[in-house]
Design a protein around this motif. Structure first.
Motif, mmCIF file in Angstrom:
data_model
loop_
_atom_site.group_PDB
_atom_site.id
_atom_site.type_symbol
_atom_site.label_atom_id
_atom_site.label_comp_id
_atom_site.label_asym_id
_atom_site.label_seq_id
_atom_site.Cartn_x
_atom_site.Cartn_y
_atom_site.Cartn_z
ATOM 1 N N ASN A 1 -1.435 6.570 -2.855
ATOM 2 C CA ASN A 1 -2.840 7.144 -2.503
ATOM 3 C C ASN A 1 -3.530 7.954 -3.633
ATOM 4 O O ASN A 1 -2.740 8.229 -4.761
ATOM 5 C CB ASN A 1 -2.676 7.898 -1.288
ATOM 6 C CG ASN A 1 -1.924 8.972 -1.308
ATOM 7 O OD1 ASN A 1 -1.777 9.773 -2.213
ATOM 8 N ND2 ASN A 1 -1.083 9.130 -0.126
ATOM 9 N N PRO B 1 -3.976 0.596 -3.406
ATOM 10 C CA PRO B 1 -5.227 -0.070 -2.977
ATOM 11 C C PRO B 1 -6.434 0.743 -3.146
ATOM 12 O O PRO B 1 -6.650 2.115 -3.202
ATOM 13 C CB PRO B 1 -4.903 -0.150 -1.402
ATOM 14 C CG PRO B 1 -4.077 1.121 -1.201
ATOM 15 C CD PRO B 1 -3.268 1.383 -2.340
ATOM 16 N N SER C 1 0.454 -1.590 -6.297
ATOM 17 C CA SER C 1 0.471 -1.009 -4.748
ATOM 18 C C SER C 1 -0.352 0.123 -4.591
ATOM 19 O O SER C 1 -0.425 1.105 -3.837
ATOM 20 C CB SER C 1 2.169 -0.711 -4.608
ATOM 21 O OG SER C 1 2.515 0.016 -5.777
ATOM 22 N N ALA D 1 -5.328 -5.978 -4.647
ATOM 23 C CA ALA D 1 -5.368 -4.414 -4.209
ATOM 24 C C ALA D 1 -6.759 -3.888 -4.231
ATOM 25 O O ALA D 1 -6.847 -2.582 -3.978
ATOM 26 C CB ALA D 1 -4.370 -3.727 -5.327
ATOM 27 N N ILE E 1 -9.680 -0.076 1.047
ATOM 28 C CA ILE E 1 -9.268 0.996 2.386
ATOM 29 C C ILE E 1 -10.309 0.762 3.237
ATOM 30 O O ILE E 1 -10.042 0.880 4.450
ATOM 31 C CB ILE E 1 -9.267 2.182 1.666
ATOM 32 C CG1 ILE E 1 -7.689 2.126 0.966
ATOM 33 C CG2 ILE E 1 -8.977 3.210 2.911
ATOM 34 C CD1 ILE E 1 -7.769 3.765 0.009
ATOM 35 N N LYS F 1 0.835 -1.262 -0.107
ATOM 36 C CA LYS F 1 0.103 -0.119 -0.040
ATOM 37 C C LYS F 1 0.793 1.271 0.032
ATOM 38 O O LYS F 1 1.102 1.852 0.944
ATOM 39 C CB LYS F 1 -0.813 0.052 1.251
ATOM 40 C CG LYS F 1 -1.814 -1.180 1.257
ATOM 41 C CD LYS F 1 -2.496 -1.445 2.638
ATOM 42 C CE LYS F 1 -3.105 -2.993 2.541
ATOM 43 N NZ LYS F 1 -3.598 -3.364 3.769
ATOM 44 N N ILE G 1 -6.135 2.165 5.990
ATOM 45 C CA ILE G 1 -4.303 1.931 5.977
ATOM 46 C C ILE G 1 -3.709 3.103 6.537
ATOM 47 O O ILE G 1 -4.119 4.292 6.582
ATOM 48 C CB ILE G 1 -4.129 2.141 4.415
ATOM 49 C CG1 ILE G 1 -4.743 1.175 3.737
ATOM 50 C CG2 ILE G 1 -2.699 2.341 4.171
ATOM 51 C CD1 ILE G 1 -4.592 1.264 2.210
#
Length: 391
Positions: A114, A375, A373, A335, A380, A111, A385
């Protein structure tokens, strides 16, 4: 978009963002060539570093994929050495997508990215691509760049990175999604890349065509327009010739000729490791001397067929292609990607694979590294996270 602490929060995402933007900036400042830096070689190193920084806490099932890919390559290499003497660089080129599975396995379930980071990298890349492609076309400083602009390398490869990044960013783009898509479409159209435009059609269908209503009718109209543009670029590249004059058509005909005596096992498992094409096929494709064997003995291998789908079926068979698709699907599933999202992302690579090396390209590998990588919001919500600056 405001730059804040959410953009720079771990080593993996910082390395990916900074390298992609820095190298693209050098490309923007390279009016007479794609890039004054050896972009592809730099990204090969960056890709391996991304994996090295993600070694801790590897996903167990991803390690099974990695082990299977490693054993397959090892056995194939040993068989190649027993059956024929061939240059190791030719072997590496033929099995690159399987090699990429090894470092990608360490990024499954991590993770690192973003919403802020994905939006930032997409906006930055779109701006740089738009600027380089735009002035290359408008100013005509270099003949090859004016016809087929690029900021890292040949645009068939790099545009897949941009298109995948748009798809990843599209949920976070919200109301600006359509306008940004039009800018992306403009970049793809002026690139002259048919494979990228086909991949863009895949993304358009996934992002804008959902349930049937008046918006879908409009979306369908836009889809038809994009398909028309693809047809126009296709016809323009013919330059008054026939379909037989298209290099991709020639590649397909050579593939069919090379496999005319295959049985079901050949189609399932491919040819013997690093089987060269016939001398007649190599002679027909002598224009592509740069893609001949590194040994310099006049032999050529499946890489000369350009199309990833033709190459992987010739070398590794339908089962080899299925294995790679299964790995990508698994990585995306971990993911939190939906079935629709997985189909779209895999569809992008398959659309690219009709014409160029697709998953054998480091630009595709970095796209997957980011996707694996990053997510998804559904994941979430299930597993909150916490980002750690020291990661």
């Amino acid at each position: 978009m405001k730059i804040n602490s959410h953009i720079y929060n771990n080593k993996v995402s910082f390395l990916a963002l900074s390298s992609l933007i820095t190298v693209a900036t050098f490309g923007l400042l390279s009016p007479y060539k794609y890039n004054i830096l050896p972009s592809t070689e730099i990204f090969e190193v960056v890709f391996l570093l991304l994996a090295a920084l993600s070694l801790k806490g590897a996903n167990r099932k991803a390690m099974c994929f990695m082990l299977a890919a490693f054993v397959y390559m090892l056995v194939s290499f040993l068989l190649m050495r027993l059956l024929r003497q061939a240059n190791i660089l030719d072997f590496a080129q033929a099995y690159k997508s399987f090699f990429y599975i090894i470092p990608l396995s360490f990024l499954v379930g991590k993770k690192k990215f973003n919403d802020y980071q994905i939006k930032f990298i997409f906006y930055a890349l779109l701006t740089l691509f738009f600027a380089k492609y735009g002035y290359s076309r408008a100013l005509y400083l270099d003949d090859s760049l004016a016809r087929r602009p690029g900021i890292y390398t040949e645009n068939n490869y790099e545009l897949i990175l941009l298109i995948v990044t748009y798809y990843l960013a599209s949920p976070a783009l919200e109301k600006s999604r359509t306008f940004i898509f039009l800018i992306l479409a403009f970049v793809v159209v002026i690139s002259g890349s048919r494979s990228a435009l086909l991949a863009l059609l895949v993304v358009y269908g996934a992002v804008f065509i959902n349930k049937i209503n008046y918006k879908i009718i409009i979306s369908a109209g836009v889809f038809i327009c994009l398909a028309g543009l693809l047809s126009y670029i296709f016809a323009e590249r013919l330059a008054g010739g026939s379909i037989e004059d298209i290099d991709r058509y020639k590649f397909l005909m050579i593939f069919l000729d090379e496999t005319r005596n295959w049985n079901i096992l050949n189609y399932l498992f491919g040819s013997e490791p690093l089987t060269p094409l016939s001398m007649n096929s190599c002679t027909t494709l002598s224009f592509y001397q740069s893609l001949f064997s590194h040994s310099g003995d006049g032999r050529c291998y499946s890489v000369i067929l350009h199309s990833y789908l033709l190459r992987v079926i010739f070398d590794q068979g339908v089962l080899g292609l299925t294995f790679i698709v299964a790995f990508i699907s698994y990585g995306l599933g971990i993911a939190g990607y939906s079935t629709r999202q997985k189909v779209c992302i895999i569809g992008i690579f398959m659309a690219s694979g009709l014409s160029v090396s697709s998953l054998n390209s480091v630009y595709s590998a970095i796209s997957l590294a980011i996707a694996f990588s990053y997510p998804q919001r559904t994941l979430i919500k299930r597993h909150p996270i916490t980002q750690h600056p020291a990661n």
